[in-house]
Scaffold this active site. Structure first.
Site, PDB file in Angstrom:
ATOM      1  N   LYS A 137      -6.736  10.802  10.064  1.00 15.82           N
ATOM      2  CA  LYS A 137      -6.272   9.418  10.174  1.00 15.82           C
ATOM      3  C   LYS A 137      -5.271   9.309  11.315  1.00 15.82           C
ATOM      4  CE  LYS A 137      -4.843   9.491   5.973  1.00 15.82           C
ATOM      5  NZ  LYS A 137      -4.376   9.222   4.583  1.00 15.82           N
ATOM      6  N   THR A 160       3.518  -1.065   4.240  1.00 17.36           N
ATOM      7  CA  THR A 160       2.310  -0.235   4.211  1.00 17.36           C
ATOM      8  C   THR A 160       2.408   0.903   3.196  1.00 17.36           C
ATOM      9  OG1 THR A 160       3.227   1.110   6.015  1.00 17.36           O
ATOM     10  CG2 THR A 160       1.758  -0.710   6.631  1.00 17.36           C
ATOM     11  N   GLY A 167       1.700   3.214   0.300  1.00 21.04           N
ATOM     12  CA  GLY A 167       0.495   3.476  -0.483  1.00 21.04           C
ATOM     13  C   GLY A 167      -0.791   3.497   0.305  1.00 21.04           C
ATOM     14  N   THR A 168      -0.690   3.409   1.633  1.00 21.43           N
ATOM     15  CA  THR A 168      -1.906   3.339   2.456  1.00 21.43           C
ATOM     16  C   THR A 168      -2.816   4.538   2.237  1.00 21.43           C
ATOM     17  OG1 THR A 168      -0.640   2.163   4.144  1.00 21.43           O
ATOM     18  CG2 THR A 168      -2.751   3.061   4.801  1.00 21.43           C
ATOM     19  N   GLY A 169      -2.261   5.748   2.283  1.00 20.51           N
ATOM     20  CA  GLY A 169      -3.088   6.946   2.169  1.00 20.51           C
ATOM     21  C   GLY A 169      -3.742   7.089   0.813  1.00 20.51           C
ATOM     22  N   CYS A 170      -2.982   6.830  -0.243  1.00 22.61           N
ATOM     23  CA  CYS A 170      -3.544   6.889  -1.597  1.00 22.61           C
ATOM     24  C   CYS A 170      -4.673   5.875  -1.750  1.00 22.61           C
ATOM     25  CB  CYS A 170      -2.462   6.598  -2.627  1.00 22.61           C
ATOM     26  SG  CYS A 170      -1.018   7.668  -2.558  1.00 22.61           S
TER      27      CYS A 170
END
Length: 265
Positions: free
Chosen positions: A175, A206, A208-211
């Site tokens: 990412k 932003t 929590g984007t990865g989860c």
């Protein structure tokens, strides 16, 4: 009534509701899946940081997993915060025979820079967990920790993806959201390359984007999509969730997992 696709998240709890188990379950519901959970750690967390973290005993993690998998079954699994070498190894042992795709989000540091994975757990992630991954979804900070490669451009993303593939996952999604310009990610299995690009939204909220992205990928796989199609669907969902992210508390607010519901009203 036919049950929706069943997706299991194995991760830590975020008391502020923006990331971790809470973000995973919200994402799964928003995308039409039945979310289930194995909680590995409890954090005291809000919009300004992580004030405390307590990992659960390995026995508690095993018991939660067996309760879900042996009775209900799963069609995809997503892993997040695993905290310690013992938890990484225990989860890897559990996933060795799971008859479902596995999405590994190698969470190591929170959005606020707080440590969520012990330094001595990195090797267990490389050698035990990544070989079980259908797809792994590291951001550039996690890439640097796992590979030693500091990515500054798309050429670096390719080099990092190759190194990550050498650890054994079938697919790697590097990412590139921390790089300037478009939000560009690289998905590859070592043979095919898929570059996924999206506009960068001017929104600091932003958390929590990865989860959210990893959970959305897991839902797509549970629905029977190929890895490239599941990742594309997830990228589209999280891009709009970032655009709709909202202020909460005094710091960084969460992405909006329910943006589709609000878009319809």
């Amino acid at each position: 009534m036919t049950a929706p696709p069943r997706v299991l998240t194995i991760a830590g709890s975020d008391s502020g509701g923006g990331a971790g188990i809470q973000a995973d379950l919200k994402t799964m519901l928003a995308l039409g899946a039945h979310g289930m959970s194995v909680i590995t750690a409890v954090t005291a967390q809000n919009s300004v940081g992580v004030q405390g973290a307590w990992e659960l005993p390995v026995e508690a993690v095993r018991a939660q997993y067996r309760s879900v998998v042996d009775d209900i079954g799963v069609q995809a699994v997503k892993t997040g915060m695993l905290a310690s070498p013992a938890l990484v190894q225990a989860v890897a042992d559990l996933l060795t025979d799971v008859p479902a795709p596995v999405v590994v989000d190698p969470v190591s540091v929170s959005k606020h820079g707080d440590r969520l994975l012990a330094d001595d757990a990195l090797d267990a992630v490389r050698t035990r967990l990544l070989p079980l991954a259908t797809v792994t979804t590291p951001n550039l900070d996690e890439v640097a920790e796992l590979t030693g490669i500091t990515v500054t451009d798309e050429t670096g993303m390719r080099r990092a993806a190759d190194r990550l593939l050498s650890y054994g996952p079938r697919w790697v999604l590097v990412k590139g959201g921390h790089l300037p310009g478009e939000a560009t990610d690289l998905l590859t299995d070592g043979r095919q390359e898929h570059w996924l690009r999206a506009p960068r939204h001017d929104n600091r909220h932003t958390h929590g984007t990865g989860c959210t992205l990893a959970s959305a990928v897991a839902v797509g796989l549970a629905q029977g999509l190929t890895v490239p199609d599941a990742v594309r669907q997830a990228k589209e969902y999280v891009t709009e969730a970032i655009a709709a992210g909202f202020a909460l508390g005094a710091g960084i607010g969460p992405v909006d997992h329910g943006w589709r519901l609000r878009a319809r009203t």
